[in-house]
Design a protein around this motif. Structure first.
Motif, PDB file in Angstrom:
ATOM      1  N   SER A  41       0.812  -1.229   0.000  1.00 37.29           N
ATOM      2  CA  SER A  41       0.000   0.000   0.000  1.00 37.29           C
ATOM      3  C   SER A  41       0.838   1.268   0.000  1.00 37.29           C
ATOM      4  O   SER A  41       0.631   2.175  -0.812  1.00 37.29           O
ATOM      5  N   TRP A  42       1.793   1.386   0.904  1.00 38.92           N
ATOM      6  CA  TRP A  42       2.564   2.621   1.025  1.00 38.92           C
ATOM      7  C   TRP A  42       3.553   2.827  -0.125  1.00 38.92           C
ATOM      8  O   TRP A  42       3.704   3.960  -0.596  1.00 38.92           O
ATOM      9  N   PRO A  43       4.245   1.776  -0.610  1.00 34.80           N
ATOM     10  CA  PRO A  43       5.095   1.992  -1.792  1.00 34.80           C
ATOM     11  C   PRO A  43       4.296   2.470  -3.000  1.00 34.80           C
ATOM     12  O   PRO A  43       4.756   3.329  -3.762  1.00 34.80           O
ATOM     13  N   GLN A  44       3.082   1.923  -3.177  1.00 35.71           N
ATOM     14  CA  GLN A  44       2.244   2.377  -4.290  1.00 35.71           C
ATOM     15  C   GLN A  44       1.816   3.830  -4.081  1.00 35.71           C
ATOM     16  O   GLN A  44       1.793   4.620  -5.034  1.00 35.71           O
ATOM     17  N   GLN A  45       1.489   4.175  -2.841  1.00 37.63           N
ATOM     18  CA  GLN A  45       1.110   5.556  -2.557  1.00 37.63           C
ATOM     19  C   GLN A  45       2.281   6.501  -2.837  1.00 37.63           C
ATOM     20  O   GLN A  45       2.082   7.599  -3.368  1.00 37.63           O
ATOM     21  N   HIS A  46       3.490   6.064  -2.479  1.00 35.88           N
ATOM     22  CA  HIS A  46       4.682   6.876  -2.758  1.00 35.88           C
ATOM     23  C   HIS A  46       4.871   7.057  -4.266  1.00 35.88           C
ATOM     24  O   HIS A  46       5.168   8.170  -4.742  1.00 35.88           O
ATOM     25  N   GLU A  47       4.697   5.976  -5.025  1.00 35.14           N
ATOM     26  CA  GLU A  47       4.850   6.053  -6.477  1.00 35.14           C
ATOM     27  C   GLU A  47       3.804   6.989  -7.086  1.00 35.14           C
ATOM     28  O   GLU A  47       4.122   7.799  -7.968  1.00 35.14           O
ATOM     29  N   ARG A  48       2.587   6.913  -6.622  1.00 37.05           N
ATOM     30  CA  ARG A  48       1.522   7.779  -7.126  1.00 37.05           C
ATOM     31  C   ARG A  48       1.820   9.241  -6.789  1.00 37.05           C
ATOM     32  O   ARG A  48       1.601  10.137  -7.600  1.00 37.05           O
ATOM     33  N   TYR A  49       2.300   9.460  -5.555  1.00 34.40           N
ATOM     34  CA  TYR A  49       2.593  10.828  -5.129  1.00 34.40           C
ATOM     35  C   TYR A  49       3.694  11.442  -5.986  1.00 34.40           C
ATOM     36  O   TYR A  49       3.583  12.606  -6.424  1.00 34.40           O
ATOM     37  N   VAL A  50       4.742  10.669  -6.239  1.00 31.54           N
ATOM     38  CA  VAL A  50       5.840  11.177  -7.073  1.00 31.54           C
ATOM     39  C   VAL A  50       5.347  11.480  -8.474  1.00 31.54           C
ATOM     40  O   VAL A  50       5.676  12.525  -9.061  1.00 31.54           O
ATOM     41  N   PRO A  74      -6.120   4.679  -8.388  1.00 31.56           N
ATOM     42  CA  PRO A  74      -7.256   5.562  -8.079  1.00 31.56           C
ATOM     43  C   PRO A  74      -7.036   6.923  -8.729  1.00 31.56           C
ATOM     44  O   PRO A  74      -5.901   7.417  -8.801  1.00 31.56           O
ATOM     45  N   THR A  75      -8.099   7.526  -9.216  1.00 32.92           N
ATOM     46  CA  THR A  75      -7.957   8.803  -9.926  1.00 32.92           C
ATOM     47  C   THR A  75      -7.854   9.989  -8.972  1.00 32.92           C
ATOM     48  O   THR A  75      -7.464  11.080  -9.390  1.00 32.92           O
ATOM     49  N   GLU A  76      -8.182   9.771  -7.705  1.00 33.33           N
ATOM     50  CA  GLU A  76      -8.040  10.867  -6.748  1.00 33.33           C
ATOM     51  C   GLU A  76      -6.554  11.125  -6.511  1.00 33.33           C
ATOM     52  O   GLU A  76      -5.780  10.190  -6.305  1.00 33.33           O
ATOM     53  N   PRO A  77      -6.143  12.373  -6.523  1.00 31.55           N
ATOM     54  CA  PRO A  77      -4.730  12.693  -6.265  1.00 31.55           C
ATOM     55  C   PRO A  77      -4.326  12.224  -4.857  1.00 31.55           C
ATOM     56  O   PRO A  77      -5.128  12.344  -3.913  1.00 31.55           O
ATOM     57  N   PRO A  78      -3.161  11.653  -4.674  1.00 30.83           N
ATOM     58  CA  PRO A  78      -2.719  11.205  -3.341  1.00 30.83           C
ATOM     59  C   PRO A  78      -2.588  12.394  -2.399  1.00 30.83           C
ATOM     60  O   PRO A  78      -2.086  13.458  -2.767  1.00 30.83           O
TER      61      PRO A  78
END
Length: 231
Positions: A41-50, A74-78
């Motif tokens: 979950s968190w690595p994916q969130q980091h990738e999306r954020y970057v 997800p299309t919502e911005p992190p």
């Protein structure tokens, strides 16, 4: 129940250890959530954020929704980033909780088959501790009433040792009978911070009498009710 030379064995109380079993399972499940966050979950969130901040920095923020759909995100911005340190900490938490969970389950596993036994002359335990009655020097019952703990001090050669009798970890009725047998054998004068145990025979008989009295009272009520004159 005779307490002179009767062999009394108190097996471990499985109900007491049930809570440790449930706690251990619960802690291990909780550790799995930390592993999930750290590994997925968190690595994916980091990738999306970057990816999102890169598009914004390049003035291409309007492309985010299509960019996310192409990658199944997800299309919502992190909302926030998850740093490498935060991600790594999830595994540390999982490891710590895992150790706690395993220790709780190990406590339950090791308690299986535990017992204490009295034969009129001594107390023996499944873990190899033996307390001959003639070696007992003190029975401390300070925590017996509230926590079910009695500390038996005795001499093993030149060494002073202690055996803890716990009527929560072991089935209560035989544990209480063991303590009573020992107190009668070594002398109630060795008891400190508490009173002698009641005779298990008298307790059992008084319970039977109380039940019989209650039944007699109930029958009397029924008789009176059935003999009341009709109005």
């Amino acid at each position: 129940m005779s307490t002179d030379n009767t062999v009394i064995r108190a097996e471990h109380n499985s109900k007491f250890y049930l809570r440790f079993l449930l706690m251990g399972i619960g802690v291990l499940i909780y550790a799995c959530f930390f592993i999930k966050d750290g590994a997925y979950s968190w690595p994916q969130q980091h990738e999306r954020y970057v990816a999102y901040t890169t598009l914004v920095d390049e003035f291409r923020g309007g492309e985010w929704e299509e960019y996310a759909k192409e990658r199944g995100w997800p299309t919502e911005p992190p909302e926030k980033d998850r740093t490498e340190v935060e991600i790594q900490n999830q595994f540390y938490w999982a490891a710590g909780l895992g150790v706690v969970g395993v220790l709780l389950l190990l406590k339950v596993f090791l308690a299986r088959g535990n017992w204490i036994e009295a034969d009129g002359n001594q107390i023996t335990t499944s873990w190899g501790q033996t307390v001959p009655y003639h070696t007992v020097t003190e029975i401390d019952k300070k925590k017996w009433a509230n926590k079910g703990l009695a500390y038996i001090s005795y001499q093993d050669g030149e060494q002073s040792k202690t055996l803890t009798i716990d009527d929560f970890k072991f089935k209560r009725e035989p544990t209480d009978a063991i303590l009573y047998q020992m107190e009668q054998a070594v002398g109630v004068d060795k008891i400190v911070n508490g009173d002698p145990e009641p005779d298990p025979n008298e307790v059992a008989n008084s319970d039977d009498v109380s039940t019989d009295d209650a039944s007699t009272d109930d029958e009397a009520v029924v008789d009176v009710a059935t003999t009341q004159p009709e109005k």
